[in-house]
Design a protein around this motif. Sequence first.
Motif, short mmCIF file in Angstrom:
data_model
loop_
_atom_site.label_atom_id
_atom_site.label_comp_id
_atom_site.label_asym_id
_atom_site.label_seq_id
_atom_site.Cartn_x
_atom_site.Cartn_y
_atom_site.Cartn_z
N ASP A 87 -10.61 -7.26 3.12
CA ASP A 87 -9.93 -6.45 2.10
C ASP A 87 -9.94 -7.25 0.81
OD1 ASP A 87 -9.42 -4.62 4.07
OD2 ASP A 87 -7.34 -5.24 4.37
N ALA B 68 -9.08 -1.63 3.92
CA ALA B 68 -8.79 -0.82 5.11
C ALA B 68 -7.70 0.19 4.77
CB ALA B 68 -8.36 -1.70 6.26
N ARG C 185 -5.53 0.92 10.15
CA ARG C 185 -5.81 0.00 11.26
C ARG C 185 -4.92 0.38 12.42
NH1 ARG C 185 -6.41 -4.44 7.33
NH2 ARG C 185 -8.57 -5.18 7.41
N THR D 297 -10.25 1.77 12.90
CA THR D 297 -10.13 1.24 11.54
C THR D 297 -10.93 2.12 10.59
OG1 THR D 297 -9.89 -1.03 12.34
CG2 THR D 297 -10.54 -0.74 10.04
N SER E 6 -12.03 2.15 6.64
CA SER E 6 -12.09 1.33 5.44
C SER E 6 -12.90 2.03 4.36
CB SER E 6 -12.69 -0.04 5.74
OG SER E 6 -14.01 0.08 6.24
N HIS F 288 -15.62 4.26 9.55
CA HIS F 288 -14.63 4.34 10.62
C HIS F 288 -15.18 3.63 11.85
CE1 HIS F 288 -12.60 6.26 14.15
NE2 HIS F 288 -11.56 5.95 13.41
#
Length: 663
Positions: free
Chosen positions: A177, A205, A208, A214, A216, A265
């Motif tokens: 990140d 992200a 989570r 996840t 992002s 994803h």
Amino acid sequence: MEPGPHEREAEEALTVTVQGAPLPARPASTTVVTAREFRAFPRRTAEDALKLVPGLTLVQHGAEGKGQQFFLRGFDAMHGSDVEVTVAGIPINEWSNVHSQGYVDLGFVVPEAIQSVSVTKGPFSVDQGPFATAGSVDYALGISEGRRGLFAGYTIGTTNRHRGVVTYSPRAGDGRDFIALEATHDDGFGQHRRADRASVLVQSALLRSETNGTLSVLGSGYFGQFQLPGALKNRDVELGRLGFYDSYDLAARGQSSRVLLGLRHSLQRHFVSSETLLFGGYRRSSLLENYTGFLLDRENGDRRRQEQETFSWGLSTKAVVPLTQLTDLEAGLGVRGDAFGQFQDHPGREEETLDRERDLRALQVNIHMLLGVRLKLSPRLDARLGVRFDDALLEAEERRRSETGGGNLAVVSPRAVVNYRPTRAVTLSLAGGQGFRPPEARAFTSYRPPATGLSSDIYTGGSPMMTQGYSVELGGRYQPVSNLGFSASAFATWLDRESVYDHVSGMNLELNGTRRLGGEVAFHAEPWPFLTLRGDLTLVDGRFSESGTKIPFAPLGTGGFRAIFSHESGLRAGARFLGLLPRPLPHGAEGAPLAQFDLTLGWSYRNMNLDLELENVFDLGVREGEYHYASRFYPGTDDSVLPELHFVAGPPRNLRATFSASF
């Protein structure tokens, strides 16, 4: 070669695995460049990380901002026609570009945000898509551990370089990140090489969850403008008409901009992993350049103004499912589309438009499906086998000539890698596969260049088709202890049609079939925790299959040595040597050998850093790019217009200093 301690962490970040299932088998020549190694050597752009890959050579025949030229395993991949490049999984090659097919522009990637770069030489994985005939490059993004939190740096250099960079990544996170911003101005070395650029790159992200996975996002905005020095004729420099770092046309220039957005994803549940990628972007580029002076138009000159606007989008998904404890099934599908317009004008001495040579609008779509298995056949034997299907659809309209064209072309590409470990220290590898390059949009029109500057190996038959390449590699890795490793590989590639950029016509020309035979050796050693040594040598013989003529431009041999010193006291240093054997050129000509030596020195105290980069220590006159074609840059003279040697100068000795701090 087996990765050293610093590479293992990067490789884990690049590989999606299922707990308890076999890791993907990989060819012996696979290379991972880590952020630590990248930081230890002179770097201006994201492409500079690739200069650390054995056998991969780059040429910057413009100022910073123009895409670089790739040479790998006997391929002149131009700006990306035979090297697939992805950033965080997003394909970057421009399928059809007015300047070069497969064009790659990495100006939007902030170098400090590169976590690692993984390079596969050859088309051996089902994940590899279009343009991977010579190999694939994937950039993994993230902020390295020592730069997490708020990081700021400022660079000054002897070329009037000024560069500021700011990054932020949560100190307690894994670096994935982040937000990174950079702005650069550089007058460049020699004449007419000024470059300015600004970029913002964000990855974060949004979700989570152990249950939902996840999600992002990756976003980027970039703008760059640059001057283009062009190539110089050897004879004009020898006669004193121009200096080694001068330029003929002081109006040549370019611009590049990009907006990119991607969503990824990832989900892992019950030993099943999946990954879905959605992306979209806009890119615009323009170039005004002149490679041949007054060869074709003795009155107005041969300038070309090229422009392109492209809207791109894509969606892909892939899943890895365990069939048994030792067998995985991998399957995926995806689609990528580009809608674009490309234009080429012939401007005069005052940049007035004399003729519009191209006004092409096109829509191109690539659909792919892949299916493969990862097998753990025994404790010593594992394999990755698969097949990939690609279907390319293209519709083009050349408005200048009121004509339309299009087609639907498909290709099936089998891929395989087998690893065998007879002992704990030895891994043998056999890899084979088929890569492909789709035809560009212009191939579906009736346009043909009025003049060319290459040899008689120009391909003149047949309709547009998928160019297919068949590659095989046999290699091995030997790692007797954790801090010492060796690798060696022999490879061969057969390509049914070659593609080379021709400076006279300003086009990629389809040439006849080729074959390449070569070998590569490399070593890696860490005699002490603070010292890393690397060396490599690659030799390749590339020829046209029918005529036996050498394939132009790609080096016959490359070699390098690198040393990284990084002590707990805060002192660090790097040394790099690069050597190239003479390159074969069109019409039987030959280039000159190349050698370059670079140094870096750095020191860290608490949260502050000082880094020095000294490029081309011995100030050698480096001919980074070499070409052989006809030109006339002085109208009214009786200069011969037979093909002659031309070159693009590499950087002379120059120094850059960077002060940075983390907060």
